[in-house]
Design a protein around this motif. Structure first.
Motif, mmCIF file in Angstrom:
data_model
loop_
_atom_site.group_PDB
_atom_site.id
_atom_site.type_symbol
_atom_site.label_atom_id
_atom_site.label_comp_id
_atom_site.label_asym_id
_atom_site.label_seq_id
_atom_site.Cartn_x
_atom_site.Cartn_y
_atom_site.Cartn_z
ATOM 1 N N ILE A 115 -2.613 -27.099 8.193
ATOM 2 C CA ILE A 115 -1.557 -26.512 7.815
ATOM 3 C C ILE A 115 -0.686 -27.155 6.882
ATOM 4 O O ILE A 115 -0.261 -26.916 5.705
ATOM 5 C CB ILE A 115 -0.485 -26.018 8.973
ATOM 6 N N GLY A 116 -0.733 -28.704 7.195
ATOM 7 C CA GLY A 116 -0.229 -29.612 6.168
ATOM 8 C C GLY A 116 -0.707 -29.395 4.721
ATOM 9 O O GLY A 116 -0.083 -29.688 3.915
ATOM 10 N N LEU A 121 -3.914 -29.697 18.411
ATOM 11 C CA LEU A 121 -2.491 -29.377 17.966
ATOM 12 C C LEU A 121 -2.358 -30.297 16.478
ATOM 13 O O LEU A 121 -2.025 -29.625 15.307
ATOM 14 C CB LEU A 121 -1.496 -29.715 18.662
ATOM 15 N N VAL A 122 -2.889 -31.615 16.619
ATOM 16 C CA VAL A 122 -2.842 -32.339 15.338
ATOM 17 C C VAL A 122 -3.557 -31.694 14.369
ATOM 18 O O VAL A 122 -3.221 -31.861 13.360
ATOM 19 C CB VAL A 122 -3.003 -34.000 15.711
ATOM 20 N N ILE A 175 -4.766 -29.000 13.702
ATOM 21 C CA ILE A 175 -4.137 -27.473 13.319
ATOM 22 C C ILE A 175 -3.143 -27.814 12.429
ATOM 23 O O ILE A 175 -2.780 -27.363 11.271
ATOM 24 C CB ILE A 175 -3.614 -26.623 14.241
ATOM 25 N N SER A 176 -2.211 -28.810 12.665
ATOM 26 C CA SER A 176 -0.905 -29.151 12.036
ATOM 27 C C SER A 176 -1.402 -29.767 10.594
ATOM 28 O O SER A 176 -0.831 -29.553 9.412
ATOM 29 C CB SER A 176 0.140 -29.851 12.728
ATOM 30 N N LYS A 177 -2.452 -30.783 10.675
ATOM 31 C CA LYS A 177 -2.975 -31.189 9.559
ATOM 32 C C LYS A 177 -3.552 -30.252 8.407
ATOM 33 O O LYS A 177 -3.314 -30.661 7.333
ATOM 34 C CB LYS A 177 -4.082 -32.450 9.941
#
Lengths: 559, 73
Positions: B60-61, B53-54, B56-58
């Motif tokens: 997307i970020g 999850l981290v 993926i969020s990175k």
């Protein structure tokens, strides 16, 4: 009939709400929800109040287990919020809150689509007013919030009109998926639940309200939407996909977020996602899961936002980058915040554990393997984005050297009350299970279940601290679908304006040139030196006349 | 917090994790979908999920992060 109209738990709140700005002693405000609660208790399941309006029989109030459960939690949380916001000098905010909550309860208790729609719109207006009382900056956020809810309301109205016309009934119960209007109603409800592509209204609007306003807003709009989805759309498969999207959207955006109240708002989307998945699964245990999760979520999310609200009230700051180290100066706020964080993460012996387990268990009974893995993964993610992230960045990490102390007594009492409820419900699950819509045949506390949950959560905690340097907050926001109406639409308008002005000036230039040219041409031929404007000698005329007459004569003679 | 306290907290935390893992050898966890009955499955699954999850969020970020005043102008 008028007594039936007045003895309605929601209407009582609305009427008293109108007089709140006139009440001198603020401490007596929390008595009003108690009155409303007594009225709710006085009705039996199956009781209905019907009002005739033109040719319609409006079911103004219809009590069953589900509507009783939701009304009860709405009244309970309004009671806690009334205590929490005693220090709020702007009394109109809590007055709007009473109208807002009264309308939410009226939606929950309404038995027909017309009554439902009327109170649905009252909710939208009252909640917008609460947002506007936030700060001068809140105005634009309030307008965006209102626009989305009016759009949702219009879609809902189209659905209701079509549905009532085709089915001939205004009664609100399970809606058959065979007509297009069912999907209009569904879309209207989903917009209020924070479903894509409109999820962004929650993190946009809620954190714009005041320290107490955000707590008020967090509990009602999305949960009313969950209620109407349970009542009208249980078992719609599409809800599973919508819910899964919301769950992971909430986690990922919360990980990237810096503002603590926005982190908690993204987490609302995530939690409502769990409930919507449960509604999509639609079995008895899943519906119990969705309703009990809504019940416990309202309590622990209000608690988390009260903790964040207290920090904001005392320090005036909301960004993780500005906060930290408050565990020394605000111990009670910190402990209550951590209890809320443990509950949202579904730690054993908290309320989240006994409610979310029902939803997860329902996927096992239906043999939905992929869904079970996704929900378990999301449970780990909830601990990551809300369970640890919120307390860590606000109360621990680096000491931001802020001067702070615990908030005033009334705020502490409200937080302690909700913390107590989070643990009490978690330790005695039978109490909540006994008021759910269906009978519960499920034991949450087995060694097996506790062990799995602790492993899942504590190893997520390990991951958080190992990845801490990648989770450092930055002064950024993350773009969302609202970019399309906040920025893209602006770009289109600018572009259009630019071209319009350019085209107008080009056409104007062309016109002037054309007119100038015509004038020049006229001047050239008819001006003082133009061929048509010259004065000719009389001799010429005589010569031309002679030639003309001569030609005529010759022509006449020889033809 | 001084570094001694932080070290103590780490030691306590890691010991709890180890106790949990050891206890998993003795607790019979009910398996619903084969793989979830394996030793330490919830621990490993939770840990890897968070990392995923981290990450993926990175990612997307990288595309969607903007400065705070992006909408102000």
């Amino acid at each position: 009939m008028i007594t039936n109209f007045l003895f309605h738990p929601g209407i009582i709140l609305i009427l008293f709400g109108l007089f709140i700005p006139k009440i001198k002693n603020r401490a007596i405000i929390p008595i009003i929800p108690i009155l409303s609660f007594i009225v709710l208790l006085s009705y039996q399941d199956g009781m209905q109040t019907i009002i005739n309006y033109h040719s319609y029989e409006l079911i103004f109030m219809s009590i069953d287990k589900l509507s009783r459960l939701f009304s009860f939690i709405f009244i309970l949380i309004l009671f806690a919020i009334s205590i929490f916001s005693i220090n709020q000098d702007n009394r109109k905010e809590i007055a709007s809150a009473y109208i807002y909550v009264g309308a939410s309860i009226s939606v929950v208790l309404s038995g027909d689509l017309i009554t439902l729609f009327i109170f649905w719109e009252v909710m939208a207006i009252a909640s917008t007013i609460i947002i506007w009382y936030g700060s001068p900056k809140s105005y634009a956020a309030g307008i965006r919030y209102l626009s989305i809810h009016l759009l949702g309301g219009t879609i809902l109205l189209i659905g209701i009109i079509g549905y009532v016309n085709t089915s001939g009934s205004i009664v609100f119960s399970f809606i058959n998926p065979d007509s297009i209007y069912a999907y209009f109603i569904l879309a209207g409800f989903l917009i209020n639940a924070g479903a894509p592509p409109f999820s962004s209204w929650i993190p946009d609007a809620y954190p714009s309200a005041s320290w107490s306003g955000t707590v008020i807003l967090s509990a009602f709009t999305t949960k009313t939407a969950v209620f109407v989805l349970i009542k009208g759309f249980a078992g719609y498969e599409i809800l599973i996909y919508v819910g899964i999207f919301m769950i992971f959207y909430g986690i990922i955006y919360a990980i990237l977020e810096n503002d603590m109240r926005r982190i908690l708002s993204y987490s609302i989307v995530n939690q409502v996602g769990f409930m919507i998945v449960a509604v999509g699964v639609g079995t008895e245990i899943a519906i119990n899961g969705a309703s009990s999760h809504a019940f416990t979520h309202i309590i622990y999310k209000a608690l988390l936002l009260m903790s964040a609200g207290s920090v904001f009230y005392i320090t005036g700051k909301t960004k993780c980058t500005d906060l930290g180290g408050l565990y020394k100066t605000m111990p009670i706020t910190m402990i209550c915040g951590i209890i809320g964080a443990l509950s949202i993460s579904a730690f054993p012996f908290t309320s989240g554990f006994i409610s979310k387990s029902l939803t997860v268990q329902s996927t096992i009974y239906e043999d939905m393997r992929l869904l079970w893995f996704l929900l378990t993964m999301a449970s780990a993610g909830v601990f990551l984005h809300a369970g640890i992230k919120f307390p860590w960045f606000v109360f621990f990490q680096k000491d931001a050297k802020l001067k702070a102390k615990d908030p005033p007594t009334s705020m502490k009492i409200a937080m302690i009350l909700l913390s107590f409820l989070c643990i009490f419900i978690g330790v005695f699950p039978g109490l909540l299970y006994s008021i759910l819509p269906y009978s519960v045949n499920y034991v949450p506390y087995t060694i097996d279940h506790i062990s799995s949950q602790l492993q899942l959560l504590l190893f997520s905690g390990l991951a958080f601290f190992i990845l801490l340097k990648y989770l450092k907050r930055t002064l950024t926001i993350t773009l969302d679908f609202d970019w399309f109406w906040r920025k893209f639409s602006q770009l289109i308008i600018n572009e259009f304006n630019l071209h319009l002005i350019k085209n107008i000036s080009i056409s104007f230039n062309k016109c002037t040139k054309l007119i100038n040219k015509s004038i020049e041409t006229l001047h050239k031929h008819n001006g003082p030196s133009g061929i048509l404007g010259r004065s000719w000698p009389t001799g010429n005329m005589a010569l031309w006349t002679t030639i003309l007459l001569g030609s005529f004569l010759l022509f006449y003679l020889f033809w | 917090m001084n570094s001694n306290k932080i070290r103590m907290l780490w030691i306590v935390f890691i010991s709890i994790l180890i106790i949990l893992l050891i206890s998993d050898l003795f607790i019979h966890r009910h398996s619903y979908f084969e793989i979830d009955g394996l030793f330490a499955f919830p621990s490993i699954f939770g840990f890897l999920s968070c990392i995923l999850l981290v990450v993926i969020s990175k990612i997307i970020g990288i595309f969607l992060k903007r400065s705070e005043d992006y909408y102000d102008n």
